[in-house]
Motif scaffolding. Structure first.
Motif, short mmCIF file in Angstrom:
data_model
loop_
_atom_site.label_atom_id
_atom_site.label_comp_id
_atom_site.label_asym_id
_atom_site.label_seq_id
_atom_site.Cartn_x
_atom_site.Cartn_y
_atom_site.Cartn_z
N UNK A 1 0.79 -1.25 -0.02
CA UNK A 1 -0.06 0.16 0.23
C UNK A 1 0.82 1.36 -0.13
N UNK A 2 2.26 1.11 0.14
CA UNK A 2 3.08 2.36 0.35
C UNK A 2 2.90 3.27 -0.96
N UNK A 3 2.67 2.73 -2.08
CA UNK A 3 2.53 3.71 -3.27
C UNK A 3 1.28 4.21 -3.28
N UNK A 4 0.13 3.73 -2.71
CA UNK A 4 -1.00 4.69 -2.54
C UNK A 4 -0.78 5.74 -1.53
N UNK B 1 1.77 7.26 -0.90
CA UNK B 1 2.86 8.33 -1.35
C UNK B 1 1.79 9.18 -2.30
N UNK B 2 1.07 8.54 -2.99
CA UNK B 2 0.39 9.42 -4.07
C UNK B 2 -0.75 10.25 -3.19
N UNK B 3 -1.27 9.73 -2.19
CA UNK B 3 -2.09 10.60 -1.13
C UNK B 3 -1.40 11.74 -0.78
N UNK B 4 -0.33 11.44 -0.25
CA UNK B 4 0.47 12.39 0.47
C UNK B 4 0.85 13.57 -0.49
N UNK B 5 1.33 13.12 -1.98
CA UNK B 5 1.80 13.98 -2.85
C UNK B 5 0.31 15.05 -3.43
#
Length: 164
Positions: free
Chosen positions: A9-12, A14-18
């Motif tokens: 889930x780390x990729x998701x 990271x996208x949310x943070x961005x």
């Protein structure tokens, strides 16, 4: 070489943070609920059985239960609505940072059939709302389904849609 725990889930995250950073830049740093910036407040709710009763416990710190909480039951759905109001704070001589989220909330819990709405009770103490629905354990006793071994009464349908 160090071992690092991998998360699918780390990729998701990271996208949310961005996206949060992008929205903050676009709105001039305003924290508006609903913009995906993590400032929307949803109280934590625990639902569990205690001595035959169903208990719904909600964490509502900073909420006045007499003015800002509404509890209703309709069509076997318990609804807890409310609002945590923003407190105006005057600060001087320094920088202040407030991370407390404010706003309206609504939580819904499906109740089993046969609940007597008139018996439901609610109490509030030390920022914790507790709603007790009596006698639910007797209503929701699980029914055990036996597993048949060997020939079943109904034949299973194969992957091609024909009975075997």
């Amino acid at each position: 070489m160090a071992l690092v725990r991998w998360s699918p889930w780390q990729g998701l995250f990271d996208v949310q943070r961005d996206m949060d950073v992008l929205l903050r830049r676009m709105t001039g740093g305003l924290d508006w609920p609903g913009l995906g910036n993590g400032r929307t407040w949803v109280p934590a709710v625990d639902v569990f059985h205690r001595e035959g009763d169903l208990v719904v416990r909600a964490e509502l710190p900073g909420v006045d239960p007499e003015k800002d909480v509404d509890i209703t039951v309709q069509d076997n759905v318990l609804t807890i609505k409310g609002e945590r109001r923003h407190e105006e704070r005057a600060e001087s001589n320094g920088i202040s940072r407030f991370e407390t989220a404010y706003g309206s909330f609504e939580r819904r819990i499906l109740l089993p059939e046969g609940v007597k709405e008139s018996d439901i009770q609610a109490s509030f103490e030390n920022g914790i709302l507790e709603v007790v629905v009596p006698g639910v354990a007797e209503l929701t006793a699980p029914k055990k389904i036996p597993v048949q071994i060997g020939s079943a009464r109904r034949k299973a349908i194969t992957t091609r849609g024909r009975k075997s």
